[in-house]
Every structure is written in C-alpha cells, then in structure tokens.
Design a protein around this motif. Structure first.
Motif, short mmCIF file in Angstrom:
data_model
loop_
_atom_site.label_atom_id
_atom_site.label_comp_id
_atom_site.label_asym_id
_atom_site.label_seq_id
_atom_site.Cartn_x
_atom_site.Cartn_y
_atom_site.Cartn_z
N LEU A 84 0.85 -1.19 0.00
CA LEU A 84 0.00 0.00 0.00
C LEU A 84 0.89 1.24 0.00
N GLN A 85 0.68 2.12 -0.96
CA GLN A 85 1.51 3.31 -1.07
C GLN A 85 0.78 4.58 -0.66
N GLU A 86 -0.51 4.62 -0.93
CA GLU A 86 -1.23 5.88 -0.71
C GLU A 86 -2.72 5.64 -0.53
N ILE A 87 -3.32 6.41 0.35
CA ILE A 87 -4.78 6.45 0.49
C ILE A 87 -5.23 7.89 0.34
N ARG A 88 -6.18 8.11 -0.54
CA ARG A 88 -6.76 9.44 -0.70
C ARG A 88 -8.21 9.40 -0.19
N SER A 89 -8.50 10.24 0.79
CA SER A 89 -9.82 10.26 1.41
C SER A 89 -10.55 11.54 1.02
N VAL A 90 -11.83 11.37 0.69
CA VAL A 90 -12.67 12.49 0.27
C VAL A 90 -13.64 12.82 1.40
N TYR A 91 -13.70 14.08 1.77
CA TYR A 91 -14.73 14.49 2.72
C TYR A 91 -15.19 15.90 2.37
N ARG A 92 -16.38 16.22 2.82
CA ARG A 92 -16.97 17.52 2.50
C ARG A 92 -17.22 18.31 3.77
N ARG A 93 -16.92 19.59 3.68
CA ARG A 93 -17.15 20.50 4.81
C ARG A 93 -17.55 21.86 4.26
N GLY A 94 -18.68 22.35 4.74
CA GLY A 94 -19.15 23.65 4.29
C GLY A 94 -19.40 23.72 2.80
N GLY A 95 -19.87 22.61 2.22
CA GLY A 95 -20.16 22.58 0.80
C GLY A 95 -18.93 22.45 -0.08
N LYS A 96 -17.77 22.29 0.51
CA LYS A 96 -16.52 22.18 -0.24
C LYS A 96 -15.96 20.77 -0.15
N THR A 97 -15.50 20.24 -1.27
CA THR A 97 -14.90 18.91 -1.32
C THR A 97 -13.41 19.01 -0.99
N ASN A 98 -12.96 18.21 -0.03
CA ASN A 98 -11.55 18.21 0.38
C ASN A 98 -10.96 16.82 0.19
N ILE A 99 -9.69 16.80 -0.11
CA ILE A 99 -8.96 15.54 -0.27
C ILE A 99 -7.80 15.52 0.71
N VAL A 100 -7.74 14.49 1.55
CA VAL A 100 -6.58 14.31 2.42
C VAL A 100 -5.82 13.08 1.94
N VAL A 101 -4.52 13.12 2.08
CA VAL A 101 -3.66 12.07 1.52
C VAL A 101 -2.81 11.44 2.62
N TYR A 102 -2.86 10.12 2.70
CA TYR A 102 -1.99 9.35 3.59
C TYR A 102 -0.98 8.62 2.71
N LYS A 103 0.31 8.82 3.00
CA LYS A 103 1.34 8.14 2.22
C LYS A 103 2.13 7.18 3.09
N TYR A 104 2.46 6.02 2.52
CA TYR A 104 3.16 4.95 3.23
C TYR A 104 4.54 4.81 2.60
N LEU A 105 5.58 5.03 3.41
CA LEU A 105 6.95 5.05 2.91
C LEU A 105 7.73 3.87 3.48
N TYR A 106 8.46 3.17 2.59
CA TYR A 106 9.16 1.94 2.96
C TYR A 106 10.67 2.11 2.78
N ASP A 107 11.44 1.28 3.49
CA ASP A 107 12.88 1.29 3.31
C ASP A 107 13.28 0.28 2.25
N GLU A 108 14.59 0.10 2.07
CA GLU A 108 15.07 -0.80 1.02
C GLU A 108 14.73 -2.26 1.29
N LYS A 109 14.39 -2.58 2.53
CA LYS A 109 13.97 -3.94 2.87
C LYS A 109 12.46 -4.11 2.81
N GLN A 110 11.80 -3.07 2.30
CA GLN A 110 10.34 -3.06 2.17
C GLN A 110 9.62 -3.06 3.52
#
Length: 267
Positions: A84-110
């Motif tokens: 898993l490298q990334e999750i993009r979550s959609v949520y709305r607040r005050g009539g506006k669509t927002n995107i938050v991003v979670y990124k998963y970072l790995y080392d050379e051994k995974q």
C-alpha cells in the motif's frame, strides 16, 4: 477594480473546485481499474432479534483482488510487491470537497517506515522501527505522544506495551496455539485491572469465538464481567453473522444479547 474583483472570484471558484476535480479523477481511477464491486449490508439486532439499524457500504476490487475503493470516499493505491503506497480520502465540509492524503513510505527492505498525512501541509503521523530480523519493535505516534513497543518469542509477538507520555498505560502478553493462531491475550491497564481474551478456531483456522473476561472479583453483582462473540461463515469463508453474549458477576451462564449479520452482494 473590476478586474481585481473578477480575478478574486475566479481564484475563489478555482480553489473551491480543486477538490471536485480530484474527486472526479479518483472515481475515474476506480472505474478504470475496478473488476469486482461488492455491496456489504450490515444489520444490528437486539436480544429479541429486532432490528436496531442497518448500514450499507461497498468496496471495489482490482484484478489482483486488492481493495481500491471504499464507499467512494477512500481510494487506495499500491506499488511494488503489492505494498500500500497511498490512500486518498474524500470528505466535505461547508459545501466544499476536500482531499486528504496518507502516504506509506518503505525502506530498502520493504519495511514500512513512515505514514504521512497531507492536507495543506505534510505531517508525519506514524513511524516504525525494526530489529535486525526485520521484526517491528516500536511504533510511534508523534503528535499523540503515544508509542507501542513489541517483543518476540519463537518468531511471534509475545508482548506489547503501550506508552502515553512515556508511561506504560497498557501491557499485553500473547499465547499461540500449535498452528500459530493467537489463543490467549492478557492485558493489564490502570496498573491493577486485568482482562483476558480467549480465541477459538475451527479446523480451517477460522476464528469461531472470542471471549473477554474481566478478572474483577468485586463490585456490582450486575456488572458484566464476560463478553462472548461467536462467528459464523458461509461456504466462501465470508463472515455472515456475529452473535453476542455476556455474563454478569452473579451469573454462571452467558445470555444472548443480540447479533450482527453481514450480507454480500456482487454488483
């Protein structure tokens, strides 16, 4: 002056629409890569089997049976070795669509090393440490000043400690059966309160019961001290029902308290 007003309005509309454009791209990603679509219907019943509530959700799987879309609100992306490298979550607040991003970072051994959260700025929300056997030994949540430490025995996690502000808040120990399934989990919290969880499995290694037992030997005789969940599956090994029981201090037998059922529909 008019040009400045028009420029301001155009800029405001553009910023307001960024989330909508991104959401449309994410839905396009799901449509392009989705191969299987399932609706999951969860129903909660009380001890008389009267319906408390019903909830529907759906998931989209790609050609490798990886979840790539949850309820059109979470979109998952994968990299090398199906990590898993990334999750993009959609949520709305005050009539506006927002995107938050979670990124998963790995080392050379995974090994997973960092999870970052991005909304207007990037923050590191989890970090991970490993020993020379690539076993996870510490997980930190910097903003919460919270961490979890792990110990191992025979290749399995034998003990964990949760620390808040540097002090141990919960201490867990684990016992496994001869198939490597966790059979007993004992945890101590608030220094002197203890709870033991017992797990049972069928011949196919599916979890069929989970019992939480409080070691409290004092207090209100009508206070629940044991909680029991029983799990039932269909021919595809999908969970279709969880029955719930409990027992108070003054009782010997468990009483039925309700159930949760799960239905799966291919769309």
């Amino acid at each position: 002056m008019l040009k400045q007003i028009l420029f301001f309005l155009f800029s405001f509309l553009l910023i307001s629409c960024v989330g909508d454009f991104e959401e449309k791209k994410l839905l396009g990603y799901s449509d392009k890569n989705g191969k299987l679509h399932f609706e999951i219907i969860e129903k909660d019943f009380n001890k008389n089997d009267s319906l408390n509530f019903s909830e529907k959700r759906f998931v989209v799987l790609d050609s490798q049976n990886r979840i790539i879309n949850k309820n059109n609100s979470q979109f998952l992306f994968y990299g090398n070795q199906n990590r898993l490298q990334e999750i993009r979550s959609v949520y709305r607040r005050g009539g506006k669509t927002n995107i938050v991003v979670y990124k998963y970072l790995y080392d050379e051994k995974q090994n997973l090393r960092l999870i970052t959260f991005q909304f207007k700025k990037v923050d590191t929300i989890q970090t991970f440490k490993y020993n020379n056997l690539n076993q996870l030994i510490q997980k930190d949540f910097p903003y919460r000043k919270f961490s979890v430490n792990y110990k191992y025995k025979n290749g399995e996690i034998s003990e964990t400690k949760e620390l808040e502000n540097g002090s141990v808040s919960k201490h867990f120990t684990f016992i496994y059966d001869n198939k490597g399934n966790k059979s007993i989990e004992e945890w101590i919290f608030n220094e002197d309160q203890k709870l033991i969880t017992y797990f049972k499995y069928d011949f196919e290694n599916r979890l069929i019961s989970k019992r939480d037992s409080s070691l409290t030997t004092f207090g209100n005789l009508n206070e629940c001290v044991d909680f029991l969940d029983k799990f039932y599956y269909d021919k595809n090994d999908s969970l279709i029902e969880k029955r719930q029981y409990d027992r108070v201090l003054s009782e010997r037998d468990f009483k039925y308290r309700g159930k949760i059922t799960y239905e799966y529909k291919k769309l």
